[in-house]
Design an enzyme around this catalytic site. Structure first.
Site, mmCIF file in Angstrom:
data_model
loop_
_atom_site.group_PDB
_atom_site.id
_atom_site.type_symbol
_atom_site.label_atom_id
_atom_site.label_comp_id
_atom_site.label_asym_id
_atom_site.label_seq_id
_atom_site.Cartn_x
_atom_site.Cartn_y
_atom_site.Cartn_z
ATOM 1 N N SER A 144 0.945 -1.293 -0.101
ATOM 2 C CA SER A 144 -0.027 0.030 -0.038
ATOM 3 C C SER A 144 0.781 1.147 -0.165
ATOM 4 O O SER A 144 1.712 1.520 -0.890
ATOM 5 C CB SER A 144 -0.944 -0.032 1.083
ATOM 6 O OG SER A 144 -1.902 0.646 1.046
ATOM 7 N N ASP A 225 -9.256 -4.940 -4.607
ATOM 8 C CA ASP A 225 -8.717 -3.717 -4.532
ATOM 9 C C ASP A 225 -9.600 -2.904 -5.148
ATOM 10 O O ASP A 225 -10.426 -3.489 -6.137
ATOM 11 C CB ASP A 225 -7.307 -3.625 -5.159
ATOM 12 C CG ASP A 225 -6.343 -3.765 -3.965
ATOM 13 O OD1 ASP A 225 -6.200 -3.025 -2.881
ATOM 14 O OD2 ASP A 225 -5.153 -4.424 -4.156
ATOM 15 N N HIS A 257 -7.408 -5.932 -0.169
ATOM 16 C CA HIS A 257 -6.190 -5.030 0.076
ATOM 17 C C HIS A 257 -5.371 -5.419 1.273
ATOM 18 O O HIS A 257 -4.252 -5.235 1.472
ATOM 19 C CB HIS A 257 -6.749 -3.727 0.218
ATOM 20 C CG HIS A 257 -5.663 -2.740 0.347
ATOM 21 N ND1 HIS A 257 -5.090 -1.988 -0.745
ATOM 22 C CD2 HIS A 257 -5.133 -2.122 1.428
ATOM 23 C CE1 HIS A 257 -4.194 -1.313 -0.410
ATOM 24 N NE2 HIS A 257 -4.031 -1.106 0.953
#
Length: 274
Positions: A144, A225, A257
């Site tokens: 991320s 995602d 995610h």
């Protein structure tokens, strides 16, 4: 509002609600890190600079008397939460295969400025190379916001650091490579980036033609995602490929995610294997 939704990864998981998924992520990574610290030989809270956040956790392979490769893990948390203290969960399967794992701490916002965080991660690599001559190749792994920081490391002018880390590969998991959309969301409340800062720190804007020493890059994105996160991963991998980089895009079915990175604690997980 649409951008807020797109840049809120917790809204897109089919597993849990948005608050529950973040709590679960912190719990899973913290517990995994505790297990790693209990099972591996470690050097914890190693300072690589003078700042409060400038510390590393090192998980050594069983036999580290000779040379060994290192996976440098850069945590996510939207540049404002999480820390190295929940970032050792990927160590056990790797140290068992002779790979050292280093979890990098950095000063998150609002204390840390985006320029500072990028510089800190670069400095942490220079420190590792200087302090541990046994390192045989560095592999970057970021999740991320950490994938963004890892991508920024790939475009470092190392002359000012007096060392050139031997970066063999980069694994960029569910990252953000163009920061400009972030300016218009809640994420920037803590970061307080100007457009100039966002542009200066957007890997997408710094894709350089490949050089002979360039590493392989693996861009990883999860099925769950958000469409914006998926677009950013696809466009960044295309930009690298167009510049001559050796890049693969791995799109992981069934993952969101959060579990896309959590499962690195499992030996059988495809990303651990890669």
């Amino acid at each position: 509002q649409a951008l807020e939704d797109q840049y809120s990864p917790s809204r897109w998981s089919p597993r849990l609600g948005r608050d529950a998924i973040i709590d679960a992520h912190v719990a899973v990574t913290a517990a995994g890190t505790e297990r790693a610290r209990a099972s591996a030989q470690t050097s914890l809270h190693v300072p690589y600079g003078k700042g409060d956040g400038e510390k590393l956790d090192i998980y050594f392979p069983t036999d580290h008397s000779g040379t060994f490769p290192v996976l440098v893990y850069i945590h996510g948390g939207y540049w404002q939460c999480l820390s190295k203290d929940e970032s050792g969960f990927a160590a056990p399967p790797l140290v068992s295969q002779g790979v050292a794992v280093v979890a990098v701490g950095y000063d998150t916002a609002p204390r840390g400025h985006m320029d500072t965080m990028v510089l800190q991660v670069r400095r942490s690599l220079a420190f590792l190379v200087e302090q541990y001559p046994g390192i045989r190749g560095i592999y970057l792994c970021g999740h991320s916001a950490g994938a963004h920081l890892a991508a920024m490391v790939l475009f470092t002018d190392w002359t000012e650091f007096r060392v050139v880390p031997d970066i063999k590969g980069a694994v960029l998991v569910s990252g953000v490579y163009d920061l400009e959309p972030i300016l218009h969301t809640y994420v920037n409340d803590a970061l307080n980036m100007s457009r100039e800062v966002a542009q200066r720190n957007s890997p997408m804007r710094h894709v350089a033609p490949v050089v002979p020493a360039a590493c392989e890059v693996l861009v990883v994105v999860a099925q769950h995602d958000s469409p914006e996160f998926r677009r950013q991963s696809q466009e960044y991998s295309q930009a690298l490929r167009a510049a001559g980089w050796s890049v693969s895009l791995l799109d992981l079915a069934g993952m969101d995610h959060f579990d896309v990175i959590e499962k690195l604690s499992e030996t059988s997980y495809i990303l651990t294997q890669v």
